[in-house]
Design a protein around this motif. Structure first.
Motif, PDB file in Angstrom:
ATOM      1  N   PRO A  53      11.831  35.860  65.312  1.00  0.00           N
ATOM      2  CA  PRO A  53      12.219  34.593  65.932  1.00  0.00           C
ATOM      3  C   PRO A  53      13.526  34.043  65.378  1.00  0.00           C
TER       4      PRO A  53
ATOM      5  N   PHE B 242      14.207  31.391  64.340  1.00  0.00           N
ATOM      6  CA  PHE B 242      13.986  30.533  63.174  1.00  0.00           C
ATOM      7  C   PHE B 242      14.422  31.218  61.890  1.00  0.00           C
ATOM      8  N   ALA B 243      14.064  32.507  61.772  1.00  0.00           N
ATOM      9  CA  ALA B 243      14.353  33.230  60.543  1.00  0.00           C
ATOM     10  C   ALA B 243      15.858  33.271  60.300  1.00  0.00           C
TER      11      ALA B 243
ATOM     12  N   HIS C 198      17.261  29.082  59.717  1.00  0.00           N
ATOM     13  CA  HIS C 198      16.809  28.194  58.647  1.00  0.00           C
ATOM     14  C   HIS C 198      16.295  28.993  57.469  1.00  0.00           C
TER      15      HIS C 198
END
Lengths: 170, 451
Positions: A2, A4-5, A8
């Motif tokens: 994702p 996200f990794a 952030h």
């Protein structure tokens, strides 16, 4: 993996940025200190799961937490009313042998019901003291059988106030 | 009253654990004792709590980071499982999942639902099949867990599956099935852990189903809840979808009576929508605005906007391409270029038939017939009708739609076709829902369904 990794290094940094809003939400919704971490954790997990389809993670997390706080009280109240309902039904069960205690519950319950509004009083009297079924309650309240649950819940809210010692304002 | 209830008794009462004689004892005291009532209020958590400052402690942050790592891994694993699954023939997928050595994870279900959503424009039937597979997978996970003595069903996932099923059924015109699925979804949303994405999607789908049922007030209410959630979470793109759908509700309910408002909403939706996120939704929003501008007589504005729609990659897909061409045909027709409109409508009818969109194809064909009828090209109308009937028959158009279409063909053959009948047929096909289809009834008395 994702997005996200990649964007952030840690969820923590995002949560820290949102801390002022988080505090304000907990103040506004009066969430008990013991339950706050669980709500933050739930909202953070929802954020992680939905990250790929989220536009503004900070705003989403705060909005999600607010939503969870709102439902926190709704579900808590619902559980409490269900507990009281079950307990009262047991306490006044018409098929159990009568006893002085059971008689006393009926007398006190009648008195407590006298302190809530008329429509609720009739509904709850029918439910606890006359052993009426949903269809009869719906008839008496002039509503659909599907609405009886909601109405009973509202009436139980009023009765709970009486049980809670708030004898005058219920 | 000398004796009072213990905190333990009051806590158990609040948790629903008081039964039988104990319930009688507890209530007989609680109903009469104010002190115990106040204590009960405190213990049941219904009294306001002190609002002391909240701090994020390291333990929580570490736990959240762990959850994130787990989510990333679960997502990557699930993607591999779903990729493998989709390479199987649809009829084998459920068997493969059921017999797999490892318990499919909740993430597999989420990935299936995501795949289904991506396919919805091109193949809603496949989306429906994937959402059904996702639902069966949730139950299969629950069954396996039950066999291990774990009694947990992921209610949020059930809510998500049923919501998506409702949406696909609605898109495939199965309104009764969509309502039933949404009823299931509603119960799970109610019992779930308030998953915001699921709830947002639920209200969006609910609004769509109310709209399809022509209950516009309810559609507006559900849409407003969806938009409120989108606004609260800073989701401008979702808010754009909400505004776009509100415009659709208004247009459906008021027809041309509220065109300026619908145009304003269309513009606002385009400001909010992110073209890179859902290119086809963006293209559809642009196309809707072109159509509305054209209906409001703002032809040149509509044409300028149409030039922005045509080069979009999303509009290169056949189904959307022919919709855009259909919009263009209406524009050129308004400008008086009937020959160009005629050519375009021919292409639209053929293109939509080719991609299996038979009802819109029939609708476009009736527009073409109307155009020729008004130009008094009756022979061409008759030929068009005769030529296309076998096409619709062979492709298996809905029985009621075929009956209505046959009526048009016979009226053309018998030279009894009227402008009023063509308008009625266009309206009939415009509102046609295969699962709730009713026979065509002419209000003007110009025709009856042939037996």
């Amino acid at each position: 993996v994702p997005a996200f990794a990649a964007t952030h290094s840690s969820v923590g940094s995002l949560l820290r940025d949102c801390l002022p809003q988080v505090r304000s939400i907990f103040r506004r919704f009066r969430i008990p200190p013991g339950d706050r971490d669980d709500l933050v954790q739930e909202a953070a997990l929802a954020l992680v799961r939905n990250y790929d389809s989220i536009e503004n993670p900070g705003a989403w997390f705060v909005g999600c937490l607010k939503h969870k706080c709102l439902h926190y009280w709704r579900s808590r109240r619902r559980r409490l009313y269900e507990s009281i309902d079950t307990g009262l039904l047991e306490a006044v069960a018409p098929h159990s042998p009568d006893s002085p205690e059971r008689h006393l519950v009926r007398v006190e319950l009648r008195a407590a019901l006298g302190r809530i509004d008329k429509r609720c009083r009739i509904m709850l009297e029918m439910r606890y003291l006359m052993d009426c079924r949903t269809a009869e309650l719906a008839d008496a309240a002039g509503c659909q059988p599907t609405s009886v649950g909601k109405l009973t819940s509202r009436c139980l809210g009023a009765l709970t106030k009486v049980l809670n010692g708030d004898r005058r304002s219920a | 009253m000398t004796f009072h209830l213990s905190d333990e008794q009051l806590t158990r009462l609040a948790q629903g654990q008081i039964r039988g004689q104990e319930a009688t004892d507890v209530f007989s005291h609680l109903l009469a004792c104010e002190a115990c009532g106040r204590q009960f209020e405190m213990l049941s958590g219904t009294r306001d709590n002190p609002s002391d400052a909240y701090e994020l402690h390291d333990g929580l942050l570490q736990r959240v980071d762990q959850l994130r790592q787990q989510a990333i891994k679960a997502s990557a694993d699930a993607r591999a499982v779903v990729e493998d699954l989709l390479s199987q023939p649809p009829s084998r997928r459920q068997t493969v999942l059921r017999n797999s050595e490892h318990l499919p994870s909740a993430e597999v279900v989420r990935q299936l639902l995501l795949q289904a959503r991506e396919l919805v424009f091109d193949d809603p039937a496949e989306s429906l099949s994937l959402a059904s597979l996702a639902l069966e997978t949730v139950h299969s996970i629950a069954d396996r867990q039950a066999r291990r003595g774990e009694d947990t069903v992921d209610v949020d996932l059930l809510a998500a599956c049923w919501t998506d099923l409702a949406n696909y059924r609605r898109i495939l015109s199965d309104l009764a099935g969509a309502r039933e699925a949404l009823r299931q979804a509603s119960a799970h949303v109610e019992a779930g852990t308030t998953d915001l994405s699921t709830e947002m999607h639920y209200f969006e789908v609910l609004s769509g189903i109310h709209w399809a049922s022509r209950d516009f007030a309810a559609a507006r209410r559900a849409n407003a809840r969806f938009m409120r959630m989108a606004r609260d979470t800073g989701e401008n793109h979702q808010l754009g979808r909400g505004v776009m759908f509100r415009a659709t509700i208004e247009a459906s309910e008021h027809g041309d009576a509220k065109l300026p408002e619908v145009i304003e909403m269309g513009r606002r939706a385009l400001e909010l929508l992110d073209p890179t996120r859902e290119p086809r939704v963006y293209a559809a929003a642009l196309n809707n605005l072109v159509t509305t501008l054209a209906s409001d007589g703002r032809t040149s504005e509509a044409k300028t906007l149409l030039e922005r729609v045509k080069p979009l990659p999303a509009t290169q897909q056949r189904a959307i391409k022919f919709r855009v061409l259909w919009t263009e045909s209406r524009l050129v027709q308004r400008e008086g270029d009937l020959a160009a409109a005629d050519t375009m409508l021919e292409q639209v009818v053929e293109g939509l038939s080719d991609v299996g969109q038979l009802i819109p194809a029939a609708q476009a064909l009736l527009e073409l017939a109307t155009l020729r009828f008004e130009a008094r090209r009756f022979t061409e109308v008759r030929e068009l009708a005769a030529r296309t009937l076998p096409v619709f028959q062979s492709q298996g158009i809905h029985r009621e739609a075929l009956a209505a279409y046959t009526l048009f063909v016979r009226a053309a053959e018998a030279e009894t076709l009227t402008r009023a009948l063509l308008t009625e047929l266009q309206t009939y096909f415009g509102q046609f829902r295969p699962r709730d289809a009713r026979p065509f009834r002419s209000q003007t008395g110009d025709a009856t369904i042939p037996s």
